[in-house]
Design a protein around this motif. Structure first.
Motif, PDB file in Angstrom:
ATOM      1  N   CYS A   1       0.851  -1.186   0.000  1.00 42.10           N
ATOM      2  CA  CYS A   1       0.000   0.000   0.000  1.00 42.10           C
ATOM      3  C   CYS A   1       0.891   1.242   0.000  1.00 42.10           C
ATOM      4  CB  CYS A   1      -0.904  -0.018   1.235  1.00 42.10           C
ATOM      5  SG  CYS A   1      -1.849   1.495   1.505  1.00 42.10           S
ATOM      6  N   HIS A   2       0.545   2.242  -0.805  1.00 42.95           N
ATOM      7  CA  HIS A   2       1.342   3.464  -0.898  1.00 42.95           C
ATOM      8  C   HIS A   2       1.258   4.318   0.369  1.00 42.95           C
ATOM      9  CE1 HIS A   2       2.525   2.544  -4.817  1.00 42.95           C
ATOM     10  NE2 HIS A   2       1.821   3.397  -5.532  1.00 42.95           N
ATOM     11  N   VAL A   3       0.279   4.062   1.222  1.00 45.65           N
ATOM     12  CA  VAL A   3       0.116   4.877   2.427  1.00 45.65           C
ATOM     13  C   VAL A   3       0.836   4.259   3.621  1.00 45.65           C
ATOM     14  CG1 VAL A   3      -1.551   5.850   4.068  1.00 45.65           C
ATOM     15  CG2 VAL A   3      -2.080   5.819   1.620  1.00 45.65           C
ATOM     16  N   CYS A   4       0.536   2.992   3.931  1.00 46.43           N
ATOM     17  CA  CYS A   4       1.108   2.362   5.129  1.00 46.43           C
ATOM     18  C   CYS A   4       2.300   1.461   4.826  1.00 46.43           C
ATOM     19  CB  CYS A   4       0.038   1.555   5.861  1.00 46.43           C
ATOM     20  SG  CYS A   4      -0.559   0.122   4.919  1.00 46.43           S
ATOM     21  N   HIS A   5       2.506   1.145   3.540  1.00 44.67           N
ATOM     22  CA  HIS A   5       3.611   0.288   3.087  1.00 44.67           C
ATOM     23  C   HIS A   5       3.495  -1.147   3.611  1.00 44.67           C
ATOM     24  CE1 HIS A   5       5.439   3.862   1.440  1.00 44.67           C
ATOM     25  NE2 HIS A   5       5.384   4.442   2.632  1.00 44.67           N
ATOM     26  N   VAL A   6       2.262  -1.526   3.992  1.00 40.68           N
ATOM     27  CA  VAL A   6       1.983  -2.909   4.373  1.00 40.68           C
ATOM     28  C   VAL A   6       1.400  -3.625   3.159  1.00 40.68           C
ATOM     29  CG1 VAL A   6       0.573  -4.402   5.853  1.00 40.68           C
ATOM     30  CG2 VAL A   6       1.614  -2.325   6.785  1.00 40.68           C
ATOM     31  N   SER A   7       1.822  -4.859   2.936  1.00 43.64           N
ATOM     32  CA  SER A   7       1.343  -5.615   1.772  1.00 43.64           C
ATOM     33  C   SER A   7      -0.154  -5.900   1.882  1.00 43.64           C
ATOM     34  CB  SER A   7       2.108  -6.934   1.652  1.00 43.64           C
ATOM     35  OG  SER A   7       3.485  -6.704   1.459  1.00 43.64           O
ATOM     36  N   PHE A   8      -0.812  -5.878   0.740  1.00 42.95           N
ATOM     37  CA  PHE A   8      -2.235  -6.225   0.695  1.00 42.95           C
ATOM     38  C   PHE A   8      -2.394  -7.732   0.861  1.00 42.95           C
ATOM     39  CE2 PHE A   8      -2.177  -2.313  -1.992  1.00 42.95           C
ATOM     40  CZ  PHE A   8      -3.028  -1.542  -1.215  1.00 42.95           C
ATOM     41  N   GLY A   9      -3.284  -8.139   1.778  1.00 39.28           N
ATOM     42  CA  GLY A   9      -3.572  -9.551   1.978  1.00 39.28           C
ATOM     43  C   GLY A   9      -4.854  -9.956   1.289  1.00 39.28           C
ATOM     44  N   PRO A  10      -5.010 -11.230   0.943  1.00 43.33           N
ATOM     45  CA  PRO A  10      -6.190 -11.675   0.191  1.00 43.33           C
ATOM     46  C   PRO A  10      -7.499 -11.534   0.959  1.00 43.33           C
ATOM     47  CG  PRO A  10      -4.896 -13.542   0.964  1.00 43.33           C
ATOM     48  CD  PRO A  10      -4.074 -12.317   1.236  1.00 43.33           C
ATOM     49  N   ASP A  11      -7.446 -11.435   2.287  1.00 35.45           N
ATOM     50  CA  ASP A  11      -8.665 -11.349   3.086  1.00 35.45           C
ATOM     51  C   ASP A  11      -8.963  -9.933   3.567  1.00 35.45           C
ATOM     52  OD1 ASP A  11      -8.997 -14.143   2.890  1.00 35.45           O
ATOM     53  OD2 ASP A  11      -7.654 -14.466   4.594  1.00 35.45           O
ATOM     54  N   GLN A  12      -8.198  -8.972   3.109  1.00 39.48           N
ATOM     55  CA  GLN A  12      -8.420  -7.601   3.554  1.00 39.48           C
ATOM     56  C   GLN A  12      -9.464  -6.899   2.692  1.00 39.48           C
ATOM     57  OE1 GLN A  12      -4.284  -6.204   3.384  1.00 39.48           O
ATOM     58  NE2 GLN A  12      -4.236  -6.134   5.628  1.00 39.48           N
ATOM     59  N   ARG A  13     -10.034  -5.804   3.234  1.00 38.02           N
ATOM     60  CA  ARG A  13     -11.010  -4.994   2.510  1.00 38.02           C
ATOM     61  C   ARG A  13     -10.336  -3.690   2.104  1.00 38.02           C
ATOM     62  NH1 ARG A  13     -16.502  -2.005   4.524  1.00 38.02           N
ATOM     63  NH2 ARG A  13     -14.923  -0.633   5.435  1.00 38.02           N
TER      64      ARG A  13
ATOM     65  N   LEU B   1      -6.272  -1.454   9.512  1.00 31.04           N
ATOM     66  CA  LEU B   1      -5.754  -0.451   8.579  1.00 31.04           C
ATOM     67  C   LEU B   1      -6.907   0.251   7.865  1.00 31.04           C
ATOM     68  CD1 LEU B   1      -2.858  -2.581   7.066  1.00 31.04           C
ATOM     69  CD2 LEU B   1      -2.641  -0.695   8.695  1.00 31.04           C
ATOM     70  N   LYS B   2      -6.909   1.592   7.946  1.00 27.95           N
ATOM     71  CA  LYS B   2      -7.937   2.392   7.273  1.00 27.95           C
ATOM     72  C   LYS B   2      -7.261   3.527   6.510  1.00 27.95           C
ATOM     73  CE  LYS B   2     -11.738   1.325  10.414  1.00 27.95           C
ATOM     74  NZ  LYS B   2     -12.898   1.833  11.179  1.00 27.95           N
ATOM     75  N   CYS B   3      -6.370   3.142   5.616  1.00 27.75           N
ATOM     76  CA  CYS B   3      -5.549   4.118   4.896  1.00 27.75           C
ATOM     77  C   CYS B   3      -6.382   5.100   4.076  1.00 27.75           C
ATOM     78  CB  CYS B   3      -4.556   3.396   3.998  1.00 27.75           C
ATOM     79  SG  CYS B   3      -3.450   2.277   4.911  1.00 27.75           S
ATOM     80  N   ALA B   4      -7.468   4.617   3.485  1.00 31.95           N
ATOM     81  CA  ALA B   4      -8.290   5.491   2.641  1.00 31.95           C
ATOM     82  C   ALA B   4      -8.888   6.641   3.435  1.00 31.95           C
ATOM     83  CB  ALA B   4      -9.391   4.684   1.966  1.00 31.95           C
ATOM     84  N   ALA B   5      -9.089   6.444   4.746  1.00 38.15           N
ATOM     85  CA  ALA B   5      -9.668   7.488   5.592  1.00 38.15           C
ATOM     86  C   ALA B   5      -8.612   8.457   6.113  1.00 38.15           C
ATOM     87  CB  ALA B   5     -10.416   6.854   6.764  1.00 38.15           C
ATOM     88  N   LEU B   6      -7.339   8.170   5.878  1.00 40.31           N
ATOM     89  CA  LEU B   6      -6.258   8.989   6.419  1.00 40.31           C
ATOM     90  C   LEU B   6      -5.715  10.004   5.421  1.00 40.31           C
ATOM     91  CD1 LEU B   6      -4.215   6.222   8.293  1.00 40.31           C
ATOM     92  CD2 LEU B   6      -5.938   7.779   9.241  1.00 40.31           C
ATOM     93  N   VAL B   7      -6.077   9.849   4.151  1.00 41.43           N
ATOM     94  CA  VAL B   7      -5.531  10.737   3.119  1.00 41.43           C
ATOM     95  C   VAL B   7      -6.660  11.421   2.364  1.00 41.43           C
ATOM     96  CG1 VAL B   7      -3.377   9.455   2.828  1.00 41.43           C
ATOM     97  CG2 VAL B   7      -5.384   8.776   1.515  1.00 41.43           C
ATOM     98  N   ALA B   8      -6.400  12.623   1.870  1.00 42.35           N
ATOM     99  CA  ALA B   8      -7.413  13.384   1.129  1.00 42.35           C
ATOM    100  C   ALA B   8      -7.410  13.058  -0.351  1.00 42.35           C
ATOM    101  CB  ALA B   8      -7.184  14.883   1.333  1.00 42.35           C
ATOM    102  N   SER B   9      -6.279  12.537  -0.838  1.00 41.12           N
ATOM    103  CA  SER B   9      -6.186  12.233  -2.269  1.00 41.12           C
ATOM    104  C   SER B   9      -5.488  10.899  -2.463  1.00 41.12           C
ATOM    105  CB  SER B   9      -5.440  13.339  -3.013  1.00 41.12           C
ATOM    106  OG  SER B   9      -4.135  13.504  -2.487  1.00 41.12           O
ATOM    107  N   CYS B  10      -5.717  10.305  -3.624  1.00 43.30           N
ATOM    108  CA  CYS B  10      -5.115   9.020  -3.946  1.00 43.30           C
ATOM    109  C   CYS B  10      -3.604   9.204  -4.145  1.00 43.30           C
ATOM    110  CB  CYS B  10      -5.746   8.449  -5.215  1.00 43.30           C
ATOM    111  SG  CYS B  10      -4.944   6.943  -5.831  1.00 43.30           S
ATOM    112  N   PRO B  11      -2.765   8.415  -3.473  1.00 52.09           N
ATOM    113  CA  PRO B  11      -1.318   8.569  -3.633  1.00 52.09           C
ATOM    114  C   PRO B  11      -0.819   8.143  -5.008  1.00 52.09           C
ATOM    115  CG  PRO B  11      -1.809   6.662  -2.268  1.00 52.09           C
ATOM    116  CD  PRO B  11      -3.108   7.370  -2.484  1.00 52.09           C
TER     117      PRO B  11
END
Length: 228
Positions: free
Chosen positions: A162-174, A196-206
């Motif tokens: 993920c460009h925000v948290c730098h944690v890998s996306f897992g198959p069971d995540q939303r 992880l709620k990265c989409a709620a932490l940023v105003a624009s797509c990284p």
């Protein structure tokens, strides 16, 4: 508030099939190039008529695929693609390109068309905020209504960071999918300090730097700016 967008087979749609128009080679080539073009997941493409004080916004929704728009009257009609389309109409198709959502406009009949108050060439890619007038009728602005796309991580992104948290996306995540570039951002259910709620932490797509909306609504208020 969700706009009153006509359904795909509402009163603004008429049957097509008015004979084949005479098309220049460039127009034929353009139509062939976009055959099977992708839609706009999470976005609804609307043509919003110039506002009239005291009246609700008039919105024409463009369905996936190509449609004829026009007809020679003050209020254009929308017709399913097929045949030559109504006289005095142009062919419109929503597309998703590297630069973001676009509408391909093909002036197959050679009618009077203006974009942003300038005479338009036979083939144009319209973007959000552009203003279109067909046969000197009502002016319509291209606007996008976003309906957030939230769900499982697409297979092609599993294992990527993920460009925000730098944690890998897992198959069971939303995740939340950016409607402009289709890049995912974590948006999991649960307490804020546990998931992880990265989409709620940023105003624009990284990835594309376009604004993020987590609630349904217009990406930009229709007719709030000046056409380019």
């Amino acid at each position: 508030m969700k706009p009153n967008i006509p359904p795909p087979h509402g009163s603004l749609h008429q049957s097509a099939g008015f004979g084949s128009p005479s098309r220049a080679p460039s127009v034929r080539d353009a139509v062939a190039r976009v055959a099977g073009g992708c839609g706009l997941p999470g976005l609804r493409t609307g043509l919003v008529a110039e506002p009239v004080e005291g009246l609700p916004l008039e919105v024409v929704e463009l369905p996936a695929g190509a449609s004829w728009f026009g007809g020679g009257g003050v209020r254009p009609v929308l017709a399913e693609a097929g045949g030559g389309g109504p006289a005095g109409s142009v062919l419109l198709e929503p597309l998703l390109r590297e630069g973001g959502p676009r509408i391909l406009m093909v002036n197959a009949h050679g009618i009077a068309v203006r974009v942003n108050d300038r005479v338009a060439p036979p083939v144009v890619l319209l973007k959000e905020g552009d203003r279109l007038s067909v046969s000197f009728g009502t002016i319509y602005e291209v606007d996008l209504f976003s309906e957030p796309s939230i769900g499982p991580v697409p297979a092609e992104f599993v294992g990527r960071c993920c460009h925000v948290c730098h944690v890998s996306f897992g198959p069971d995540q939303r995740v939340f999918m950016c409607p402009h570039c289709r890049y995912p951002l974590h948006l999991e259910d649960g307490p804020d300090d546990e998931v992880l709620k990265c989409a709620a932490l940023v105003a624009s797509c990284p990835a594309c730097e376009r604004p993020i909306r987590l609630a349904a609504g217009w990406l930009t208020e229709p007719w709030s700016g000046t056409a380019s």
